[in-house]
Design a protein around this motif. Sequence first.
Motif, PDB file in Angstrom:
ATOM      1  N   HIS A 221      -3.842 -68.761 107.159  1.00  0.00           N
ATOM      2  CA  HIS A 221      -3.563 -67.330 107.215  1.00  0.00           C
ATOM      3  C   HIS A 221      -4.748 -66.545 107.761  1.00  0.00           C
ATOM      4  O   HIS A 221      -4.587 -65.627 108.565  1.00  0.00           O
ATOM      5  CB  HIS A 221      -3.197 -66.833 105.816  1.00  0.00           C
ATOM      6  CG  HIS A 221      -2.881 -65.374 105.763  1.00  0.00           C
ATOM      7  ND1 HIS A 221      -1.664 -64.865 106.192  1.00  0.00           N
ATOM      8  CD2 HIS A 221      -3.596 -64.320 105.348  1.00  0.00           C
ATOM      9  CE1 HIS A 221      -1.666 -63.560 106.027  1.00  0.00           C
ATOM     10  NE2 HIS A 221      -2.828 -63.206 105.520  1.00  0.00           N
ATOM     11  N   ALA A 222      -5.957 -66.935 107.352  1.00  0.00           N
ATOM     12  CA  ALA A 222      -7.151 -66.195 107.779  1.00  0.00           C
ATOM     13  C   ALA A 222      -7.351 -66.259 109.286  1.00  0.00           C
ATOM     14  O   ALA A 222      -7.850 -65.321 109.898  1.00  0.00           O
ATOM     15  CB  ALA A 222      -8.381 -66.746 107.059  1.00  0.00           C
ATOM     16  N   LYS A 223      -6.950 -67.378 109.885  1.00  0.00           N
ATOM     17  CA  LYS A 223      -7.116 -67.547 111.329  1.00  0.00           C
ATOM     18  C   LYS A 223      -5.848 -67.217 112.100  1.00  0.00           C
ATOM     19  O   LYS A 223      -5.834 -67.306 113.326  1.00  0.00           O
ATOM     20  CB  LYS A 223      -7.546 -68.981 111.646  1.00  0.00           C
ATOM     21  CG  LYS A 223      -8.921 -69.346 111.117  1.00  0.00           C
ATOM     22  CD  LYS A 223      -9.296 -70.758 111.535  1.00  0.00           C
ATOM     23  CE  LYS A 223     -10.696 -71.108 111.041  1.00  0.00           C
ATOM     24  NZ  LYS A 223     -11.092 -72.483 111.430  1.00  0.00           N
ATOM     25  N   SER A 224      -4.789 -66.844 111.392  1.00  0.00           N
ATOM     26  CA  SER A 224      -3.503 -66.540 112.037  1.00  0.00           C
ATOM     27  C   SER A 224      -3.058 -67.700 112.907  1.00  0.00           C
ATOM     28  O   SER A 224      -2.675 -67.507 114.076  1.00  0.00           O
ATOM     29  CB  SER A 224      -3.603 -65.248 112.869  1.00  0.00           C
ATOM     30  OG  SER A 224      -3.888 -64.158 112.048  1.00  0.00           O
ATOM     31  N   LYS A 225      -3.139 -68.884 112.337  1.00  0.00           N
ATOM     32  CA  LYS A 225      -2.753 -70.071 113.091  1.00  0.00           C
ATOM     33  C   LYS A 225      -1.857 -70.975 112.248  1.00  0.00           C
ATOM     34  O   LYS A 225      -1.946 -71.013 111.027  1.00  0.00           O
ATOM     35  CB  LYS A 225      -3.990 -70.851 113.545  1.00  0.00           C
ATOM     36  CG  LYS A 225      -4.758 -70.175 114.669  1.00  0.00           C
ATOM     37  CD  LYS A 225      -5.754 -71.112 115.289  1.00  0.00           C
ATOM     38  CE  LYS A 225      -6.398 -70.486 116.513  1.00  0.00           C
ATOM     39  NZ  LYS A 225      -7.355 -71.397 117.184  1.00  0.00           N
ATOM     40  N   VAL A 226      -1.033 -71.699 112.950  1.00  0.00           N
ATOM     41  CA  VAL A 226      -0.210 -72.737 112.350  1.00  0.00           C
ATOM     42  C   VAL A 226      -0.490 -74.018 113.131  1.00  0.00           C
ATOM     43  O   VAL A 226      -0.648 -73.987 114.360  1.00  0.00           O
ATOM     44  CB  VAL A 226       1.282 -72.381 112.409  1.00  0.00           C
ATOM     45  CG1 VAL A 226       2.143 -73.524 111.904  1.00  0.00           C
ATOM     46  CG2 VAL A 226       1.549 -71.124 111.586  1.00  0.00           C
TER      47      VAL A 226
ATOM     48  N   SER B 112      -1.922 -76.497 117.905  1.00  0.00           N
ATOM     49  CA  SER B 112      -2.219 -75.207 117.283  1.00  0.00           C
ATOM     50  C   SER B 112      -1.286 -74.152 117.823  1.00  0.00           C
ATOM     51  O   SER B 112      -0.903 -74.177 118.992  1.00  0.00           O
ATOM     52  CB  SER B 112      -3.657 -74.785 117.571  1.00  0.00           C
ATOM     53  OG  SER B 112      -4.581 -75.675 117.010  1.00  0.00           O
ATOM     54  N   CYS B 113      -0.947 -73.232 116.952  1.00  0.00           N
ATOM     55  CA  CYS B 113      -0.109 -72.098 117.328  1.00  0.00           C
ATOM     56  C   CYS B 113      -0.854 -70.841 116.892  1.00  0.00           C
ATOM     57  O   CYS B 113      -1.046 -70.619 115.694  1.00  0.00           O
ATOM     58  CB  CYS B 113       1.241 -72.202 116.635  1.00  0.00           C
ATOM     59  SG  CYS B 113       2.348 -70.811 116.929  1.00  0.00           S
ATOM     60  N   ALA B 114      -1.304 -70.070 117.870  1.00  0.00           N
ATOM     61  CA  ALA B 114      -2.007 -68.823 117.581  1.00  0.00           C
ATOM     62  C   ALA B 114      -0.992 -67.691 117.494  1.00  0.00           C
ATOM     63  O   ALA B 114      -0.170 -67.521 118.399  1.00  0.00           O
ATOM     64  CB  ALA B 114      -3.026 -68.533 118.669  1.00  0.00           C
TER      65      ALA B 114
END
Length: 120
Positions: free
Chosen positions: A74-79, A21-23
């Motif tokens: 997008h909603a969690k701002s994660k990749v 995960s990338c925050a």
Amino acid sequence: QVQVVESGGGLVQAGGSLRLSCALSGNMASIVEHAWHRESPGKMREQVANLLKPSLTTNYLDSVKGRFTISGDHAKSKVYLQMDSLRPEDTGVYYCRAVHIFNGRYTDAWGQGTQVTVYS
């Protein structure tokens, strides 16, 4: 500016899976590309996958095609980087990169890296 923090690395047996995960934080609207890179022992850092915005086009390193999947929430701002059928050669430090526009220039934001170790 954009900041990135990776997580999710670990120790896994060959054939197993991990999800990195990338925050992301900061000016999310300025991001034009997300990418995952890795630095394996004795090798230079290489890009394993990227996701382009707004087209959402993805690209993969040949050796990970069909095994790794990059995606964004997008909603969690994660990749994320979903890694399946892991091999010992996938071992390395994995870095998240966000290319964004800052002061009119393309700028890279890198995370600190997360270790992935695959054992046979």
